[in-house]
Design a protein around this motif. Structure first.
Motif, mmCIF file in Angstrom:
data_model
loop_
_atom_site.group_PDB
_atom_site.id
_atom_site.type_symbol
_atom_site.label_atom_id
_atom_site.label_comp_id
_atom_site.label_asym_id
_atom_site.label_seq_id
_atom_site.Cartn_x
_atom_site.Cartn_y
_atom_site.Cartn_z
ATOM 1 N N THR A 42 0.837 -1.208 0.000
ATOM 2 C CA THR A 42 0.000 0.000 0.000
ATOM 3 C C THR A 42 0.866 1.251 0.000
ATOM 4 O O THR A 42 0.644 2.184 -0.782
ATOM 5 N N LEU A 43 1.873 1.277 0.861
ATOM 6 C CA LEU A 43 2.764 2.442 0.929
ATOM 7 C C LEU A 43 3.527 2.618 -0.382
ATOM 8 O O LEU A 43 3.665 3.743 -0.882
ATOM 9 N N THR A 44 4.004 1.519 -0.942
ATOM 10 C CA THR A 44 4.753 1.581 -2.195
ATOM 11 C C THR A 44 3.874 2.083 -3.329
ATOM 12 O O THR A 44 4.295 2.919 -4.137
ATOM 13 N N TRP A 45 2.641 1.588 -3.383
ATOM 14 C CA TRP A 45 1.697 2.037 -4.427
ATOM 15 C C TRP A 45 1.477 3.538 -4.346
ATOM 16 O O TRP A 45 1.594 4.245 -5.347
ATOM 17 N N TRP A 46 1.152 4.041 -3.175
ATOM 18 C CA TRP A 46 0.858 5.472 -3.046
ATOM 19 C C TRP A 46 2.093 6.325 -3.291
ATOM 20 O O TRP A 46 2.004 7.390 -3.895
ATOM 21 N N ARG A 47 3.253 5.857 -2.872
ATOM 22 C CA ARG A 47 4.475 6.616 -3.153
ATOM 23 C C ARG A 47 4.653 6.721 -4.666
ATOM 24 O O ARG A 47 4.967 7.795 -5.188
ATOM 25 N N ARG A 48 4.389 5.636 -5.383
ATOM 26 C CA ARG A 48 4.515 5.654 -6.846
ATOM 27 C C ARG A 48 3.459 6.560 -7.485
ATOM 28 O O ARG A 48 3.750 7.285 -8.445
ATOM 29 N N VAL A 49 2.233 6.508 -6.984
ATOM 30 C CA VAL A 49 1.167 7.372 -7.524
ATOM 31 C C VAL A 49 1.598 8.830 -7.444
ATOM 32 O O VAL A 49 1.473 9.588 -8.413
ATOM 33 N N PHE A 50 2.126 9.239 -6.296
ATOM 34 C CA PHE A 50 2.534 10.638 -6.144
ATOM 35 C C PHE A 50 3.761 10.962 -6.992
ATOM 36 O O PHE A 50 3.878 12.067 -7.517
ATOM 37 N N ARG A 51 4.665 10.016 -7.133
ATOM 38 C CA ARG A 51 5.833 10.248 -7.991
ATOM 39 C C ARG A 51 5.419 10.451 -9.437
ATOM 40 O O ARG A 51 5.873 11.367 -10.098
ATOM 41 N N VAL A 52 4.560 9.569 -9.938
ATOM 42 C CA VAL A 52 4.105 9.670 -11.325
ATOM 43 C C VAL A 52 3.335 10.973 -11.538
ATOM 44 O O VAL A 52 3.511 11.662 -12.528
ATOM 45 N N ALA A 53 2.494 11.328 -10.579
ATOM 46 C CA ALA A 53 1.698 12.551 -10.705
ATOM 47 C C ALA A 53 2.578 13.789 -10.775
ATOM 48 O O ALA A 53 2.250 14.745 -11.454
ATOM 49 N N GLY A 54 3.708 13.743 -10.107
ATOM 50 C CA GLY A 54 4.578 14.914 -10.072
ATOM 51 C C GLY A 54 5.739 14.853 -11.036
ATOM 52 O O GLY A 54 6.525 15.787 -11.095
ATOM 53 N N GLU A 55 5.838 13.745 -11.819
ATOM 54 C CA GLU A 55 6.994 13.599 -12.703
ATOM 55 C C GLU A 55 8.243 13.942 -11.907
ATOM 56 O O GLU A 55 8.935 14.914 -12.184
ATOM 57 N N GLU A 56 8.515 13.145 -10.892
ATOM 58 C CA GLU A 56 9.503 13.448 -9.859
ATOM 59 C C GLU A 56 10.853 13.943 -10.384
ATOM 60 O O GLU A 56 11.430 14.865 -9.841
ATOM 61 N N GLU A 57 11.387 13.321 -11.409
ATOM 62 C CA GLU A 57 12.692 13.749 -11.900
ATOM 63 C C GLU A 57 12.707 13.871 -13.415
ATOM 64 O O GLU A 57 12.042 13.123 -14.110
ATOM 65 N N VAL A 58 13.473 14.824 -13.884
ATOM 66 C CA VAL A 58 13.726 14.987 -15.314
ATOM 67 C C VAL A 58 15.235 15.051 -15.464
ATOM 68 O O VAL A 58 15.878 15.945 -14.914
ATOM 69 N N ASN A 59 15.805 14.086 -16.170
ATOM 70 C CA ASN A 59 17.263 14.005 -16.351
ATOM 71 C C ASN A 59 18.006 14.032 -15.021
ATOM 72 O O ASN A 59 19.013 14.708 -14.861
ATOM 73 N N GLY A 60 17.476 13.335 -14.018
ATOM 74 C CA GLY A 60 18.154 13.240 -12.723
ATOM 75 C C GLY A 60 17.941 14.428 -11.806
ATOM 76 O O GLY A 60 18.416 14.445 -10.687
#
Length: 117
Positions: A42-60
């Motif tokens: 559950t924690l891993t899923w939600w962490r990924r949802v927020f990462r994808v929503a924010g496009e966490e990194e671009v070129n590092g």
């Protein structure tokens, strides 16, 4: 990639607060989940949802619109009722149980939520 899930639902906002607490805890995600009875998946899923929503990194580098977890302190003049237990149901409902709560009433509330959700 398709949309993974809403980051604005009641459940998402609650999980965002949980992830903020995890980031400030100094624990691994697994340890944090075990201490609070939250499955690692559950924690891993939600962490990924927020990462994808924010496009966490671009070129590092952090993206301009990256999701950043920040805990907002509660103003000192707001009275707080300490909760001793927080229950998150599969339906997304969150039940916060204050100290001294009547167990019979709590049991009836949980049963009602399970049958309606």
């Amino acid at each position: 990639m398709g949309r993974m899930g809403s980051t604005t639902s009641v459940r998402a906002r609650e999980m965002h607060r949980v992830l903020v607490r995890w980031q400030h805890s100094g624990l691994t995600l697994r340890e944090f989940g075990q201490q609070r009875g939250i499955p690692l998946s559950t924690l891993t899923w939600w962490r990924r949802v927020f990462r994808v929503a924010g496009e966490e990194e671009v070129n590092g580098e952090p993206a301009e619109n990256a999701v950043v977890f920040t805990e907002v302190p509660q103003p000192a003049n707001v009275p707080r009722t300490p909760s001793v237990l927080e229950i998150v149901l599969h339906s997304g409902h969150v039940v916060r149980v204050p100290a001294g709560a009547d167990t019979d009433t709590l049991q009836r509330v949980l049963q009602a939520l399970q049958t309606t959700c």
